[in-house]
Design an enzyme around this catalytic site. Structure first.
Site, PDB file in Angstrom:
ATOM      1  CG  HIS A  65      36.925  69.204  27.626  1.00  0.00           C
ATOM      2  ND1 HIS A  65      36.689  68.230  28.574  1.00  0.00           N
ATOM      3  CD2 HIS A  65      37.709  70.132  28.224  1.00  0.00           C
ATOM      4  CE1 HIS A  65      37.309  68.556  29.706  1.00  0.00           C
ATOM      5  NE2 HIS A  65      37.931  69.704  29.524  1.00  0.00           N
ATOM      6  CG  HIS A  89      37.313  74.277  32.075  1.00  0.00           C
ATOM      7  ND1 HIS A  89      36.373  73.814  31.204  1.00  0.00           N
ATOM      8  CD2 HIS A  89      38.294  73.346  32.082  1.00  0.00           C
ATOM      9  CE1 HIS A  89      36.762  72.665  30.702  1.00  0.00           C
ATOM     10  NE2 HIS A  89      37.930  72.350  31.213  1.00  0.00           N
ATOM     11  CD  GLU A  93      46.189  74.574  31.117  1.00  0.00           C
ATOM     12  OE1 GLU A  93      45.045  74.375  31.561  1.00  0.00           O
ATOM     13  OE2 GLU A  93      47.122  73.783  31.244  1.00  0.00           O
ATOM     14  CG  ASP A  94      44.280  74.755  26.502  1.00  0.00           C
ATOM     15  OD1 ASP A  94      45.422  74.716  26.977  1.00  0.00           O
ATOM     16  OD2 ASP A  94      43.414  73.905  26.717  1.00  0.00           O
ATOM     17  CG  ASP A 156      38.743  69.580  33.452  1.00  0.00           C
ATOM     18  OD1 ASP A 156      38.504  69.554  32.240  1.00  0.00           O
ATOM     19  OD2 ASP A 156      39.895  69.587  33.933  1.00  0.00           O
TER      20      ASP A 156
END
Ligand code: MN
Length: 625
Positions: A65, A89, A93-94, A156
């Site tokens: 991704h 990106h 967050e992850d 995205d």
């Protein structure tokens, strides 16, 4: 050494992963240097490493991704920092990576971009209306800071939409709807035509698969016939372009499915009747060649006057430039032709993303630059953030503004002004300057006096007559089209009502207190407005003036002895008691569209709930029923 590496990458002979090579190949020539290539490689490896143990719902490694987003961004020819931020990106967050880590490994710009994208991901649009509007605002504040955050978000979303089939159905629907409500209008406004079209087709495929398949099948069935027709149409044009030494790229253009469907529904026509299926595009090098090409087209085929548009001389508000013309062929078919330069074509595809690189390039700063786009956003944002605009109002105004096309009118000095279709002289006046709007008294269009609600047309010359004593009118709200005019008028009316109510409240209070000979209460109110739950003398007046607080209530609070006298007097009239009860004092009547306005009942009429009533406005006394 790096040149060797680049050569290898270019010829696909390197050992580097394909995705990485694709990114480097897509870069702008001037960005393809040693330090950029090694930075991108560093980000590529880092992203692959930190997402290594994550999988997408499709089962693929999560990193695919991130890689795809970076590839999309590189195709848009955006700067290297944004491409790197695209690779990373989802990292904050992850994964365990922090903004500081990114800042240290790359630079502050990249770190801020990734942080911006992370913040935007936290925003959900499918919630209640109120929150929805607030979310919109958040998005815009972040966007006004750095438009590249939005650009990454679009890449995205584009990739997520193209892989949406792996998600559960309800999740698919939610994401498709959010894309439809938020991303499509934004893409339109930012001039990202190609992105908008791709998203719209993916939405159609997700939400209405049957319709999508139907059109898909019809387009494919008619493909060879259509291509044959286009070839014969193009042939004489190509030959002449060649004779004139114009180097041009001429090709048949596939309409995207959702626009075909949109036209079928809008014009209530069958697939076969949509002539726009025949569309070609001609890309040339220079503006002068655009017009030469137009001449060639019109010499070969009859132009359809009404459908000729020169967006080169007058770019669209979102920066779009192109010449559009529709011509008839001898078989009676219509073909839509678009002519533009390769620069314009890039802008038409990706909008603001194309302008980003010209930010500091004065040569390209010609009115449709990034600054111009940002200025629009800031203006809307400033208008909407004012405290008296409600969240749902914002959303409504915003959507209208995003979806509109534009008309062009002239000022008396020949300056071109862009407005929404349906705009009136009042919209024009506010566009010129808010003060012109505030004092606008009349208007002349093409030298003729017109009413203020007159609908302006493309090419009109508009002159506004102002007068110092003139001020906005409630009824203007019924016909103005632009957000700017609406917001200014609403704000003015609210302020006006507020001031009137304060003055009225003061007046009423003083009169009553004089009657009962207890002016001292005024002083008590001033020193202690909290006694009636308010924080200033002004707000006490306001509440009296708008009927939210009665004089009796005030007197009973500040001077309880007086109060008993009043009640005794009142009890004398049984009828009055009945009416007061039935009406709940004068609070029982709501005047539609007005908030802070005084209501009182005339002595002559005694309506009770359910009766039809008429009211008239008296200066100083509000509405008398
Ligand atoms: Mn993502």
């Amino acid at each position: 050494m790096i040149t060797d590496l680049l050569k290898k990458i270019r010829s696909n002979k390197s050992d580097y992963p394909q995705g990485f090579s694709a990114i480097i190949n897509n870069l702008e020539e001037r960005d393809r240097n040693e330090s950029n290539v090694s930075l991108i490689w560093k980000a590529y490896q880092l992203s692959a490493k930190i997402h290594a143990d994550q999988k997408r719902t499709s089962g693929e490694p999560y990193f695919t991704h991130c890689e795809s987003v970076a590839i999309i961004l590189s195709k848009w020819k955006i700067d290297v920092d944004t491409v790197i931020a695209g690779l990373l990106h989802d990292s904050i967050e992850d994964t365990d990576i922090s903004k500081e880590d990114i800042s240290l490994s790359f630079n502050k710009d990249v770190a801020t971009l990734v942080e911006g994208v992370t913040k935007l991901s936290g925003i959900r649009f499918n919630s209640k209306k109120q929150e929805q509007a607030e979310n919109f605002m958040k998005m815009f504040i972040s966007m006004a800071k750095d438009i590249r955050v939005i650009i990454i978000k679009f890449a995205d979303r584009l990739h997520n939409m193209s892989t949406i089939k792996y998600l559960q159905e309800d999740k698919q629907n939610r994401i498709a709807l959010e894309t439809k409500e938020v991303y499509v209008p934004l893409a339109h406004r930012l001039g990202m035509n190609n992105v908008k079209n791709q998203l719209e087709d993916l939405i159609l495929k997700t939400l209405e698969l049957d319709k999508y398949n139907d059109i898909n099948q019809k387009v494919n069935n008619t493909k060879s016939e259509r291509e044959r027709f286009i070839r014969s149409f193009i042939q004489p044009i190509k030959k002449e372009l060649n004779d004139f030494d114009i180097n041009a790229d001429v090709f048949g253009r596939a309409k995207h499915y959702s626009s075909i469907l949109g036209k079928m529904v809008k014009r209530n026509k069958s697939f076969e009747e949509i002539y726009d299926l025949f569309a070609i595009r001609i890309i040339v090098n220079k503006v002068s060649e655009c017009y030469a090409t137009l001449g060639i087209i019109h010499q070969n085929y009859n132009p359809f006057q009404e459908r000729f548009k020169d967006y080169i001389a007058r770019p669209k508000r979102n920066g779009y430039q192109s010449i559009h013309t529709t011509v008839f062929t001898d078989k009676g078919r219509m073909v839509e032709v678009q002519i533009r330069t390769s620069d314009m074509d890039e802008t038409a595809e990706i909008g603001v993303a194309a302008h980003w690189k010209y930010k500091n390039d004065k040569l390209h700063n010609k009115g449709n630059s990034l600054d111009y786009q940002i200025a629009w956003l800031r203006e809307i944002y400033e208008l909407l953030k004012s405290e008296d605009t409600s969240a749902s109002e914002i959303l409504e105004l915003f959507k209208i503004d995003l979806f509109q096309d534009e008309i062009y009118v002239y000022t008396p000095t020949g300056e071109l002004i862009e407005l929404k279709p349906g705009s009136t002289p009042v919209d024009f006046a506010y566009h010129v300057h808010s003060e012109v709007g505030m004092h606008c008294k009349g208007a002349k269009v093409n030298d003729k006096i017109v009413p203020l609600n007159h609908e302006l047309m493309n090419g009109d010359y508009v002159e506004i007559i102002t007068s110092k004593n003139k001020s906005p009118n409630h009824s203007w709200l019924k016909f103005v089209q632009t957000t700017k005019a609406k917001t200014h008028i609403r704000r003015w009316i609210k302020k006006q009502e507020h001031e009137q109510s304060v003055a009225l409240g003061k007046d009423i209070l003083e009169k009553h207190l004089r009657k009962i000979n207890n002016m001292n209460i005024l002083k008590l109110i001033k020193s202690n407005p909290q006694l009636v739950g308010l924080n200033s003398q002004q707000s006490v007046y306001l509440n009296v003036g708008s009927g939210k607080l009665t004089v009796d209530e005030i007197v009973s609070k500040y001077c309880p002895e007086e109060d008993s006298v009043i009640h005794q007097n009142k009890a004398n009239s049984l009828t009055k008691k009945f009416f007061d009860l039935a009406r709940g004092r004068s609070k029982g009547v709501v005047v539609d569209g007005l908030n802070d306005i005084m209501l009182r009942f005339a002595n002559c009429c005694n309506p009770i709930p359910g009766d039809d009533i008429i009211g008239y406005l008296t200066k100083g006394q509000g509405v008398t029923v």
